[in-house]
Design a protein around this motif. Structure first.
Motif, PDB file in Angstrom:
ATOM      1  N   ALA A 160      22.545  60.682  66.580  1.00  0.00           N
ATOM      2  CA  ALA A 160      22.516  59.252  66.890  1.00  0.00           C
ATOM      3  C   ALA A 160      23.062  58.982  68.291  1.00  0.00           C
ATOM      4  CB  ALA A 160      23.316  58.480  65.844  1.00  0.00           C
ATOM      5  N   ALA A 161      24.131  59.681  68.656  1.00  0.00           N
ATOM      6  CA  ALA A 161      24.727  59.488  69.981  1.00  0.00           C
ATOM      7  C   ALA A 161      23.757  59.892  71.087  1.00  0.00           C
ATOM      8  CB  ALA A 161      26.028  60.280  70.081  1.00  0.00           C
ATOM      9  N   ARG A 162      23.055  60.992  70.881  1.00  0.00           N
ATOM     10  CA  ARG A 162      22.075  61.407  71.888  1.00  0.00           C
ATOM     11  C   ARG A 162      20.989  60.357  72.056  1.00  0.00           C
ATOM     12  NH1 ARG A 162      22.043  67.723  69.888  1.00  0.00           N
ATOM     13  NH2 ARG A 162      23.525  68.502  71.434  1.00  0.00           N
ATOM     14  N   GLN A 163      20.552  59.765  70.953  1.00  0.00           N
ATOM     15  CA  GLN A 163      19.540  58.715  71.058  1.00  0.00           C
ATOM     16  C   GLN A 163      20.100  57.498  71.795  1.00  0.00           C
ATOM     17  OE1 GLN A 163      18.225  56.159  67.709  1.00  0.00           O
ATOM     18  NE2 GLN A 163      16.203  57.078  68.043  1.00  0.00           N
ATOM     19  N   ALA A 164      21.349  57.151  71.520  1.00  0.00           N
ATOM     20  CA  ALA A 164      21.947  56.003  72.206  1.00  0.00           C
ATOM     21  C   ALA A 164      21.954  56.223  73.711  1.00  0.00           C
ATOM     22  CB  ALA A 164      23.360  55.757  71.682  1.00  0.00           C
ATOM     23  N   PHE A 165      22.270  57.425  74.161  1.00  0.00           N
ATOM     24  CA  PHE A 165      22.252  57.696  75.594  1.00  0.00           C
ATOM     25  C   PHE A 165      20.823  57.689  76.139  1.00  0.00           C
ATOM     26  CE2 PHE A 165      26.605  59.282  74.960  1.00  0.00           C
ATOM     27  CZ  PHE A 165      27.218  58.681  76.052  1.00  0.00           C
ATOM     28  N   GLU A 166      19.878  58.217  75.371  1.00  0.00           N
ATOM     29  CA  GLU A 166      18.475  58.171  75.816  1.00  0.00           C
ATOM     30  C   GLU A 166      18.003  56.734  76.001  1.00  0.00           C
ATOM     31  OE1 GLU A 166      16.463  60.231  72.730  1.00  0.00           O
ATOM     32  OE2 GLU A 166      17.180  62.230  73.334  1.00  0.00           O
ATOM     33  N   GLU A 215      28.581  51.312  40.565  1.00  0.00           N
ATOM     34  CA  GLU A 215      27.576  50.643  39.747  1.00  0.00           C
ATOM     35  C   GLU A 215      26.803  49.619  40.568  1.00  0.00           C
ATOM     36  OE1 GLU A 215      27.462  48.828  35.267  1.00  0.00           O
ATOM     37  OE2 GLU A 215      28.964  47.987  36.633  1.00  0.00           O
ATOM     38  N   GLY A 216      25.481  49.702  40.512  1.00  0.00           N
ATOM     39  CA  GLY A 216      24.636  48.756  41.232  1.00  0.00           C
ATOM     40  C   GLY A 216      24.451  49.068  42.693  1.00  0.00           C
ATOM     41  N   THR A 217      24.984  50.191  43.144  1.00  0.00           N
ATOM     42  CA  THR A 217      24.890  50.597  44.544  1.00  0.00           C
ATOM     43  C   THR A 217      24.623  52.094  44.592  1.00  0.00           C
ATOM     44  OG1 THR A 217      26.475  48.896  45.223  1.00  0.00           O
ATOM     45  CG2 THR A 217      26.125  50.708  46.762  1.00  0.00           C
ATOM     46  N   VAL A 218      23.814  52.545  45.533  1.00  0.00           N
ATOM     47  CA  VAL A 218      23.652  53.974  45.758  1.00  0.00           C
ATOM     48  C   VAL A 218      24.134  54.299  47.167  1.00  0.00           C
ATOM     49  CG1 VAL A 218      21.773  54.236  44.109  1.00  0.00           C
ATOM     50  CG2 VAL A 218      21.233  53.698  46.487  1.00  0.00           C
ATOM     51  N   MET A 219      24.613  55.519  47.346  1.00  0.00           N
ATOM     52  CA  MET A 219      25.182  55.931  48.613  1.00  0.00           C
ATOM     53  C   MET A 219      24.127  56.638  49.452  1.00  0.00           C
ATOM     54  SD  MET A 219      28.219  54.812  48.192  1.00  0.00           S
ATOM     55  CE  MET A 219      28.999  55.478  49.669  1.00  0.00           C
ATOM     56  N   GLY A 220      23.930  56.156  50.675  1.00  0.00           N
ATOM     57  CA  GLY A 220      23.020  56.783  51.614  1.00  0.00           C
ATOM     58  C   GLY A 220      23.779  57.488  52.721  1.00  0.00           C
ATOM     59  N   ASP A 221      23.057  58.280  53.505  1.00  0.00           N
ATOM     60  CA  ASP A 221      23.634  59.040  54.616  1.00  0.00           C
ATOM     61  C   ASP A 221      23.019  58.568  55.928  1.00  0.00           C
ATOM     62  OD1 ASP A 221      24.715  60.569  52.514  1.00  0.00           O
ATOM     63  OD2 ASP A 221      23.011  61.960  52.583  1.00  0.00           O
ATOM     64  N   ALA A 222      23.792  58.603  56.984  1.00  0.00           N
ATOM     65  CA  ALA A 222      23.253  58.196  58.288  1.00  0.00           C
ATOM     66  C   ALA A 222      24.229  58.557  59.393  1.00  0.00           C
ATOM     67  CB  ALA A 222      22.979  56.696  58.322  1.00  0.00           C
ATOM     68  N   GLY A 223      23.679  58.630  60.594  1.00  0.00           N
ATOM     69  CA  GLY A 223      24.481  58.677  61.806  1.00  0.00           C
ATOM     70  C   GLY A 223      24.160  57.450  62.641  1.00  0.00           C
ATOM     71  N   LEU A 224      25.187  56.854  63.240  1.00  0.00           N
ATOM     72  CA  LEU A 224      25.031  55.616  64.004  1.00  0.00           C
ATOM     73  C   LEU A 224      25.873  55.719  65.264  1.00  0.00           C
ATOM     74  CD1 LEU A 224      26.661  52.653  64.521  1.00  0.00           C
ATOM     75  CD2 LEU A 224      24.183  52.641  64.351  1.00  0.00           C
TER      76      LEU A 224
END
Length: 349
Positions: free
Chosen positions: A58-64, A154-163
């Motif tokens: 994600a950081a590399r994309q931010a710099f791009e 309950e009522g929520t699922v956990m996702g993964d990401a880079g920001l």
């Protein structure tokens, strides 16, 4: 806190492939009987890609996307997360220093729950001098043996990401008008589950079970001061939003979109629709229901999505709200100045 001269220069997002709720049901991971009520559609799942690698991408994309900024121009690096990042005794921000920014940038990990990036914005606005630049990174991979991403809340699922957010003091496509974070120490026990603090859960191999902790806290609501604590959370959040909007010199009527954490829809409805007179359509909940609760980065990944889909225009204001352990409450206002070319050209994640 007013934040004059604080700009969002660029956003980087690394969102892994989504596993649909239908797939999770078919594999026995998500209860079929909850699909219709909770309306979730999927979660971004990173597999065995480490969280710091998600953050690095994600950081590399931010710099791009930054229009010429170099990692060596940085004055500050803050790394935010909620879950384990790597080997014990090892710090994730050093991974970014090794592979991106070098060793001369002050760098720190912030472990402040789901509001970590709001805290990072506050720190950055106070720290940067004219001409300064900061990189704020949020990353989590919840796919570990101690987390059942489909059932731990309950009522929520956990996702993964880079920001990644590049913050500058000279120019950017959005202006940070105001940001505030407050903690209610009397609500510190909301997420403790009533279990001992020592030894820590991870050292015992005890799974993360927010669903069980929430059930335990609801019992305390019936036998103690839980109702007073919940009222204090509501009152404080209303006051926090009011102060943040006033500092940004706007009203709620001036806000184009509102971003909440990607949690269960009835929580968003209660804390957003009822408290502030909004509708779910005013929020980013539907998008969040398709990628999951990402830990620290929900509201900012949603901002990237709104820009990419043309849902925001120059002059629009966006309100970002955070709820986290502590109990921590957070609020920020952004004003869109222009739409970066990567969104107009379809250069997405």
């Amino acid at each position: 806190m007013r934040t004059p001269g604080t700009y969002l220069r660029s956003i980087g997002v690394h969102l892994p492939p989504v596993v649909t709720i239908e797939t999770a049901v078919a594999e026995g991971r998500y209860p079929a009987g909850e699909v219709e009520h909770f309306r979730l559609t999927g979660a971004a799942v990173a597999g065995d890609v480490p969280a710091p690698e998600l953050g690095l991408r994600a950081a590399r994309q931010a710099f791009e996307r930054s229009g010429g900024l170099s990692p060596h121009d940085l004055d500050l690096l803050l790394y935010c997360d909620v879950w384990h990042q790597g080997p014990d005794g090892w710090e994730p921000q050093y991974y970014l220093q090794q592979h991106l920014v070098g060793g001369n940038v002050p760098a720190a990990e912030l472990r402040q729950g789901c509001c970590g990036l709001f805290n990072a914005l506050q720190i950055t606005a106070r720290y940067l001098r004219p001409g300064g630049t900061a990189l704020l990174v949020g990353a989590d991979n919840h796919g570990t043996p101690l987390v059942d991403r489909w059932r731990t809340i309950e009522g929520t699922v956990m996702g993964d990401a880079g920001l990644a957010l590049l913050i500058a003091t000279d120019t950017g496509f959005a202006e940070l008008r105001s940001v505030n974070v407050t903690v209610l120490p009397e609500a510190e026990a909301v997420n403790d589950g009533g279990v001992p603090m020592f030894p820590p859960d991870a050292t015992l191999g005890r799974p993360l079970d927010f669903a069980g902790r929430n059930r335990e806290f609801r019992k305390r609501l019936l036998h103690g001061d839980g109702a007073r604590v919940m009222l204090a959370i509501q009152t404080t959040m209303l006051e926090l939003v009011d102060r943040t909007l006033k500092e940004a010199e706007i009203t709620l009527d001036d806000v184009a979109r509102v971003a909440f954490p990607h949690v269960r829809w009835d929580d968003v409805e209660h804390r957003g629709v009822n408290w502030f007179g909004l509708t779910l359509a005013d929020t980013t909940w539907e998008y969040g229901a398709g990628i999951g609760h990402l830990g620290v980065s929900d509201q900012f990944v949603a901002l990237d999505h709104l820009l990419a889909t043309g849902a925001l225009a120059p002059g629009d204001h966006m309100l970002l709200l955070g709820f986290g352990a502590g109990t921590t409450l957070a609020c920020a206002v952004l004003r869109i100045l222009d739409i970066p070319p990567e969104y107009a050209s379809g250069d997405l994640h």
